[in-house]
Design an enzyme around this catalytic site. Structure first.
Site, PDB file in Angstrom:
ATOM      1  N   CYS A 148       0.807  -1.219   0.000  1.00 15.29           N
ATOM      2  CA  CYS A 148       0.000   0.000   0.000  1.00 15.29           C
ATOM      3  C   CYS A 148       0.842   1.272   0.000  1.00 15.29           C
ATOM      4  O   CYS A 148       0.315   2.367  -0.212  1.00 15.29           O
ATOM      5  CB  CYS A 148      -0.959   0.019   1.190  1.00 15.29           C
ATOM      6  SG  CYS A 148      -0.107   0.152   2.787  1.00 15.29           S
ATOM      7  N   CYS A 178       8.866   5.778   8.449  1.00 15.52           N
ATOM      8  CA  CYS A 178      10.317   5.973   8.423  1.00 15.52           C
ATOM      9  C   CYS A 178      11.032   4.692   8.854  1.00 15.52           C
ATOM     10  O   CYS A 178      10.426   3.765   9.394  1.00 15.52           O
ATOM     11  CB  CYS A 178      10.707   7.145   9.321  1.00 15.52           C
ATOM     12  SG  CYS A 178      10.351   6.886  11.075  1.00 15.52           S
ATOM     13  N   CYS A 223      10.808   3.661  12.728  1.00  7.02           N
ATOM     14  CA  CYS A 223       9.489   3.104  13.072  1.00  7.02           C
ATOM     15  C   CYS A 223       9.301   1.724  12.465  1.00  7.02           C
ATOM     16  O   CYS A 223       8.675   0.839  13.052  1.00  7.02           O
ATOM     17  CB  CYS A 223       8.379   4.052  12.607  1.00  7.02           C
ATOM     18  SG  CYS A 223       8.323   5.624  13.494  1.00  7.02           S
ATOM     19  N   CYS A 250       2.070  -3.778   8.488  1.00 12.86           N
ATOM     20  CA  CYS A 250       1.802  -2.401   8.093  1.00 12.86           C
ATOM     21  C   CYS A 250       0.584  -1.872   8.846  1.00 12.86           C
ATOM     22  O   CYS A 250      -0.445  -2.561   8.940  1.00 12.86           O
ATOM     23  CB  CYS A 250       1.571  -2.331   6.588  1.00 12.86           C
ATOM     24  SG  CYS A 250       1.020  -0.725   5.977  1.00 12.86           S
ATOM     25  N   SER A 294     -19.883   4.697 -20.142  1.00 16.24           N
ATOM     26  CA  SER A 294     -19.931   5.365 -21.447  1.00 16.24           C
ATOM     27  C   SER A 294     -21.058   6.382 -21.479  1.00 16.24           C
ATOM     28  O   SER A 294     -22.158   6.124 -20.977  1.00 16.24           O
ATOM     29  CB  SER A 294     -20.130   4.336 -22.567  1.00 16.24           C
ATOM     30  OG  SER A 294     -21.315   3.596 -22.371  1.00 16.24           O
ATOM     31  N   LYS A 325     -28.605  15.222 -22.802  1.00 13.47           N
ATOM     32  CA  LYS A 325     -29.665  14.219 -22.878  1.00 13.47           C
ATOM     33  C   LYS A 325     -29.484  13.137 -21.824  1.00 13.47           C
ATOM     34  O   LYS A 325     -30.450  12.469 -21.447  1.00 13.47           O
ATOM     35  CB  LYS A 325     -29.682  13.596 -24.269  1.00 13.47           C
ATOM     36  CG  LYS A 325     -30.060  14.582 -25.368  1.00 13.47           C
ATOM     37  CD  LYS A 325     -30.081  13.903 -26.721  1.00 13.47           C
ATOM     38  CE  LYS A 325     -30.484  14.908 -27.811  1.00 13.47           C
ATOM     39  NZ  LYS A 325     -30.475  14.299 -29.163  1.00 13.47           N
ATOM     40  N   GLU A 326     -28.258  12.931 -21.381  1.00 15.30           N
ATOM     41  CA  GLU A 326     -27.963  12.024 -20.283  1.00 15.30           C
ATOM     42  C   GLU A 326     -27.460  12.893 -19.126  1.00 15.30           C
ATOM     43  O   GLU A 326     -26.281  13.211 -19.060  1.00 15.30           O
ATOM     44  CB  GLU A 326     -26.899  11.004 -20.704  1.00 15.30           C
ATOM     45  CG  GLU A 326     -27.338  10.150 -21.873  1.00 15.30           C
ATOM     46  CD  GLU A 326     -26.175   9.369 -22.475  1.00 15.30           C
ATOM     47  OE1 GLU A 326     -26.403   8.220 -22.873  1.00 15.30           O
ATOM     48  OE2 GLU A 326     -25.059   9.914 -22.560  1.00 15.30           O
ATOM     49  N   ASP A 336     -17.885  10.574 -25.269  1.00 10.86           N
ATOM     50  CA  ASP A 336     -17.811  10.539 -26.728  1.00 10.86           C
ATOM     51  C   ASP A 336     -18.327  11.825 -27.360  1.00 10.86           C
ATOM     52  O   ASP A 336     -18.310  11.947 -28.587  1.00 10.86           O
ATOM     53  CB  ASP A 336     -18.612   9.341 -27.267  1.00 10.86           C
ATOM     54  CG  ASP A 336     -17.848   8.570 -28.323  1.00 10.86           C
ATOM     55  OD1 ASP A 336     -16.612   8.611 -28.294  1.00 10.86           O
ATOM     56  OD2 ASP A 336     -18.489   7.942 -29.177  1.00 10.86           O
ATOM     57  N   LYS A 391     -19.406   4.629 -33.146  1.00  9.53           N
ATOM     58  CA  LYS A 391     -20.321   4.928 -32.043  1.00  9.53           C
ATOM     59  C   LYS A 391     -19.892   4.272 -30.733  1.00  9.53           C
ATOM     60  O   LYS A 391     -18.724   4.337 -30.356  1.00  9.53           O
ATOM     61  CB  LYS A 391     -21.745   4.531 -32.450  1.00  9.53           C
ATOM     62  CG  LYS A 391     -22.231   5.295 -33.677  1.00  9.53           C
ATOM     63  CD  LYS A 391     -23.630   4.898 -34.081  1.00  9.53           C
ATOM     64  CE  LYS A 391     -24.077   5.683 -35.318  1.00  9.53           C
ATOM     65  NZ  LYS A 391     -25.427   5.291 -35.762  1.00  9.53           N
ATOM     66  N   ASP A 393     -23.723  -5.355 -28.538  1.00  3.64           N
ATOM     67  CA  ASP A 393     -23.628  -6.274 -27.411  1.00  3.64           C
ATOM     68  C   ASP A 393     -23.925  -7.716 -27.833  1.00  3.64           C
ATOM     69  O   ASP A 393     -23.188  -8.640 -27.471  1.00  3.64           O
ATOM     70  CB  ASP A 393     -24.564  -5.818 -26.282  1.00  3.64           C
ATOM     71  CG  ASP A 393     -25.948  -5.436 -26.809  1.00  3.64           C
ATOM     72  OD1 ASP A 393     -26.210  -5.621 -28.006  1.00  3.64           O
ATOM     73  OD2 ASP A 393     -26.763  -4.929 -26.017  1.00  3.64           O
TER      74      ASP A 393
END
Length: 1049
Positions: free
Chosen positions: A63, A68, A71, A83, A312, A318-319, A348, A489, A750
């Site tokens: 992560c 230091c 430590c 950790c 997308s 419109k969206e 797009d 598209k 699709d």
């Protein structure tokens, strides 16, 4: 990534024009980033310092939590040796003293691999990239062979959290049940009473983690067996019925009879295509606790696979941006490790409105994400969470929840106001174009001619949340567009996201969502991982599809927007064959499947032979004690992975098991040592470029089985390469859209994409968690709903007229026959509109002319009719019984099948023929995602469209026909009522199915629009004139016509 190039501003550029610009659109002070605070120890506050080689000291390589050196040494010697942030055990670094446990690390790992049989024994020959040639010299189809396993080792100490979930009594009871099962299997003796309780617990947890991550839930035989019997009986009855219809013509109405028989035959064919893929329905359930036990063990790095999420969008006007923002917020707050989630938003339309919206969203996410994780709220889209009518205090025990919820709701309302201000500002574009806050012109002012743009928010080098923790990466992407290039598209935009994500993060799995589909179940990604990370099934899965669920639909679902029958019946049936079809959203993909690889081929078990018989006996029996010596070269290695059968594609690229096939430095710009690469690699660089495009970084990413970035990369070079892969000419002369990624050639990309994967032999899985994984918005008014259905039907017609038509594509491949039937049904259903329109017209014609398509019914014919109707009813009832779908949902589906069939599907057939044969393209407007302020206000919104003409005409024709038929029967006496009932039955069948359409025409409070009134009056006048011409009130005369002679008799 360790450079401000990733988060310093919007990067815009064009590879073809050799341009790259970093635009700082926001000069305001940004929130603290990981890089800016990483030089200070989070434990003591001192500076971290540097190692001997001059690099910054990093204590945890998982992560990167800043600690230091003093430590770190203290934690290893006196603390818990892990950790503070991710609880991963610190590894010994160079120059550090050894502590207890350092010597056992390798032993533990080996023991883990041996326990689950996941250790890979690779020799030098396995690490070579090999290519197999077919007999004609072509490359065979690519095979992807994963070498790793997702299984995990278990020790009792790793699952203290699992034990804490149970009381002592429950825990002992669970162990006792397990011991009883082991005794029944003969694995534990009853006399073994000397074992310690701790050993029993360790053995139990070991067995528990070995359990599968999912299981099939079989449908009871008492439900599925009668269903299958009725289907067979219905098929037999249908055959007898069609035989009767063909052999008993109606000679007085021969044209009507011919039309009706053709229509009924097509309906029977269509029913077979729809019914038999539902022969093997199954359901599945997952075990999320086992997933955590296996891949999230305490004290070890989290081994869940990373996921890239794609969103997308095209036009933010419109969206609405607030909907997209809610979708993004639900993704960023998903219940999954933050360093393993990346969200890519494709714009797009190159809209500055969406860019500014994402900037505001990233800032609000710093408060929203920790709130969601702290209180485990559902759903994690704020708009829907705060508007949900529920008891939000249920299961909440922290006193601070109410106060923080009120504060968060106020902050969200302020966030909405800021978004609304951006929308209001975007309504009118300035003459000089949009300008960013630093005075730089917006690169996307011309939406059809602009460079590619990328902006990285949040992530490992981005802003932290208000608690100082890392957030998932958020990336804005707008691909380059230039005049003269085909952009394909949505499919083209999705392929651009695939390449960008491969360059920047390269997660092995990808979740695809529409901008209006938010994550309703924060554990949805984990649900998918139960299948994709399964050691056996996961290697063969191309995707996991979730059902679509919707908000904001009226209770009666007038226009079947929920599509319950398809998602809860048809998809379950396909899941029992080769898997559900891809429906465009709510789907988690396996990246190698999108790259056009074949699934791994299972090794066949060797035939059993015996050594007790002489060799001549084995030869006579057709066996052999010794296998033939394998030929030298690569054939012996590949013989276990491939068959000699020629693959569907002419080329075959073999994917290497693990690691890089070659170092990135060998294929960097300049290509030093390219000649050596050509010689050392059977798959030449040129062949890779011909398949994937001319990006060395992307090609290197495709060869990494478990994802991740190639070694030796820098953030600046990755951003430059990401701009390259979204350039407008990148896909030219490659296999993108043909064999790789989302497939081009249809507005319903699709269906085509999933079909290609299934043809290669991949399987898919249907996942239906109890809490819906995703929810979206659907158009609920009649006009928008019909336009949406028109788009889907047009895509099916395009596939039918293309080379990918399931009727003739990929025979001899790996697509199962019932799966092929389902795909055939998805592309031929629009053509049912022609016989359906004719069949709905027949009742009105019969009533107006006095003819009928069926001659006088005999007793046998009556039995056929009754048996057919009873079998139809029985099939529906039994289908509802095993699926759990309500009868109202089934009826709404039947009604809209007729409404859509005589309107949208009919237009789709003709528009598809015009588009494919004449080249006349049809542009579709984006379906509206908003609703009226009033509840279900949009349901009554009426928009006139030509799609409404055929159903309106059918309703009027049948109503006029009913009036004409009843008037004729009244005029002609009692004898004419018998034949009238059959005609009235079919006419009412049409009217009842079109009733929701009629209600949609009437609008709110039965206020019919003027245009509908005019059409109704016009059509009613036409049919009234026809009726007058028929003269139904006058008695029918038989015999000679008598005329007045003129003589006074």
């Amino acid at each position: 990534m360790a450079s401000n190039a990733m988060t310093g501003g919007l990067v815009a550029g064009s590879h073809t024009r050799n341009e790259l610009h970093v635009l700082h659109g926001d000069d305001e002070q940004r929130p603290p980033t990981r890089q800016s605070v990483s030089k200070t120890c989070r434990v003591c506050g001192d500076e971290i310092g540097y190692k001997e080689d001059g690099e910054l000291f990093v204590a945890c390589h998982v992560c990167g939590f800043p600690v230091c050196r003093p430590c770190y040494d203290y934690e290893r010697s006196e603390g818990n040796q892990s950790c503070p942030q991710c609880n991963t055990r610190y590894k010994r670094q160079k120059g550090c003293p050894r502590v207890a446990g350092d010597d056992d690390e390798n032993f533990d790992a080996d023991d883990f691999d041996d326990e689950f049989q996941t250790k890979n024994h690779h020799d030098d020959s396995d690490r070579q990239h090999v290519t197999i040639h077919s007999e004609n010299g072509d490359y065979n189809h690519p095979q992807w062979k994963p070498t790793g396993s997702f299984a995990g080792s278990v020790a009792g100490k790793d699952f203290e959290g699992e034990r804490e979930a149970y009381s002592n009594a429950e825990w002992k009871e669970r162990i006792e049940k397990w011991k009883v099962r082991q005794e029944k299997r003969g694995l534990v003796n009853k006399d073994d009473g000397n074992n310690d309780q701790g050993d029993d617990q360790d053995d139990f947890l070991l067995a528990e983690a070995r359990q599968p991550l999912w299981r099939k839930v079989p449908i009871s035989s008492s439900k599925i067996s009668p269903y299958r019997i009725v289907i067979v009986l219905r098929l037999i009855i249908l055959a007898f019925f069609l035989r009767f219809r063909v052999l008993t013509p109606a000679y007085d109405a021969y044209p009507l009879w011919i039309i009706s028989v053709i229509c009924e035959t097509w309906f029977a064919f269509s029913w077979i295509l729809d019914q038999f893929p539902k022969w093997f329905p199954i359901t599945r359930e997952t075990y999320l606790d086992r997933l955590s036990m296996r891949f999230e063990r305490e004290g070890e790095p989290n081994r869940l696979s990373p996921v890239d999420v794609f969103v997308s969008t095209v036009d933010p006007l419109k969206e609405p941006p607030i909907i997209t923002a809610n979708t993004v917020l639900s993704i960023l707050s998903v219940d999954y490790p933050v360093d393993k989630v990346s969200c890519y938003v494709s714009d797009d339309g190159a809209s500055m409105l969406l860019f500014d919206t994402l900037s505001e969203t990233a800032e609000f996410a710093r408060r929203w994400v920790p709130f969601c994780r702290k209180y485990s709220i559902e759903p994690r889209a704020p708009e829907y969470y705060f508007s949900e009518k529920m008891d939000y205090l249920k299961d909440k025990v922290l006193p601070s929840f109410v106060k923080e919820r009120r504060a968060m709701k106020r902050e969200y309302e302020e966030f909405k106001v800021r978004i609304n201000a951006l929308v209001a500002k975007a309504q009118k574009k300035p003459e000089e174009g949009w300008v960013m806050q630093d005075g730089t012109p917006w690169p996307g002012n011309n939406t059809r001619d602009h460079p590619g743009m990328i902006q990285v928010y949040l992530g490992s080098e981005g802003a932290l949340d208000v608690e100082g923790k890392e957030l998932p990466r958020l990336v804005y992407v707008s691909r380059e567009k230039r005049p003269g290039y085909q952009h394909h598209k949505k499919a083209g935009a999705m392929n651009a996201l695939v390449r960008v994500s491969a360059v920047l993060t390269n997660a092995p799995f990808m979740l695809n969502l529409d901008c209006d589909h938010y994550i309703n179940n924060s554990k949805a990604v984990r649900e998918a991982m139960c299948f994709l990370m399964d050691p056996q099934l996961g290697k063969k899965l191309c995707y996991v599809q979730f059902p679509q669920r919707f908000d904001g639909i009226d209770r009666h679902d007038r226009y079947a927007n929920r599509n319950i029958v398809f998602f809860d019946i048809n998809m379950k049936g396909l899941d029992g064959i080769q898997g559900p079809v891809y429906v465009g959203t709510g789907c988690v993909f396996n990246r190698p499947a999108l790259y056009g690889y074949d699934p791994p081929v299972s090794e066949k078990r060797p035939k059993m032979t015996c050594d007790c018989l002489p060799s001549w006996c084995c030869c006579c029996c057709g066996g052999s004690r010794k296998s033939k010596p394998k030929k030298k070269g690569g054939r012996g290695l590949l013989g276990r992975l491939y068959t000699k059968k020629k693959k569907m594609m002419g080329k075959n690229y073999v994917r290497k098991g693990s690691g890089n096939m070659f170092d990135l430095e060998d294929i960097e710009e300049g290509l030093e040592g390219y000649d050596e690469l050509e010689k050392s690699s059977p798959m030449s660089q040129k062949n890779f470029e011909k398949r994937f495009g001319q990006s060395p970084v992307f090609i290197a990413s495709t060869l990494m089985e478990e994802g991740g970035l190639p070694e030796g990369t820098s953030p600046t070079s990755l951003i430059k390469e990401a701009i390259h892969v979204i350039s407008c000419g990148y896909e030219e002369k490659t296999e993108w859209g043909k064999e790789i990624g989302w497939i081009y050639g249809s507005v319903t990309e699709d269906i085509l994409t999933g079909f290609k994967m299934h043809c290669r032999g991949w399987k898919s899985v249907y996942c239906m968690p109890k809490r819906p994984a995703f929810k979206g918005s659907a158009p609920i008014n009649l006009s928008d709903r019909l336009h949406q259905v028109l788009r889907w039907a047009l895509g099916s017609v395009e596939i039918f007229l293309s080379r990918h038509c399931p009727l003739w594509y990929a025979y001899g491949g790996k697509l199962k026959w019932l799966e092929r039937m389902a795909y055939i049904n998805t592309i031929v259903y629009p053509f049912t509109s022609i016989p359906l329109l004719a069949y709905c017209t027949l009742p009105a014609v019969c009533l107006l002319t006095g003819k009928f398509i069926i001659p006088t019914l005999t007793n046998l014919a009556s039995i056929y009719f009754m048996a057919l109707f009873l079998s139809i009813i029985a099939t529906g009832v039994l289908e509802l019984r095993w699926s759990g779908v309500s009868i109202e949902d089934l009826w709404r589906n039947e009604q809209f099948w007729v409404i859509g069939g005589v309107s949208a599907h009919l237009f789709a057939v003709f528009q598809g023929l015009l588009k494919v044969l004449a080249g006349v393209d049809t542009n579709f407007t984006v379906t509206s995602k908003t609703a009226d302020d009033a509840e279900f206000g949009e349901l009554y919104l009426f928009k006139w469209t030509t799609l409404l003409i055929p159903p309106t005409t059918l309703i009027i024709m049948n109503m006029v026909g009913v009036v004409a038929g009843v008037s004729d029967a009244i005029n002609n006496g009692y004898g004419s009522w018998g034949p009238l009932f059959g005609k009235l039955f079919f006419a009412f069948w049409v009217i009842v199915h079109l009733y929701p359409f009629l209600k949609g025409l009437m609008g709110r409070q039965n206020r019919t629009p003027t245009i509908v009134v005019l059409w109704s009056v016009l059509l009613a006048s036409i049919f009234s004139l026809i009726w007058v011409r028929i003269d139904p009130f006058l008695p029918k005369q038989t015999g000679p016509i008598l005329k007045q002679c003129g003589v006074d008799c």
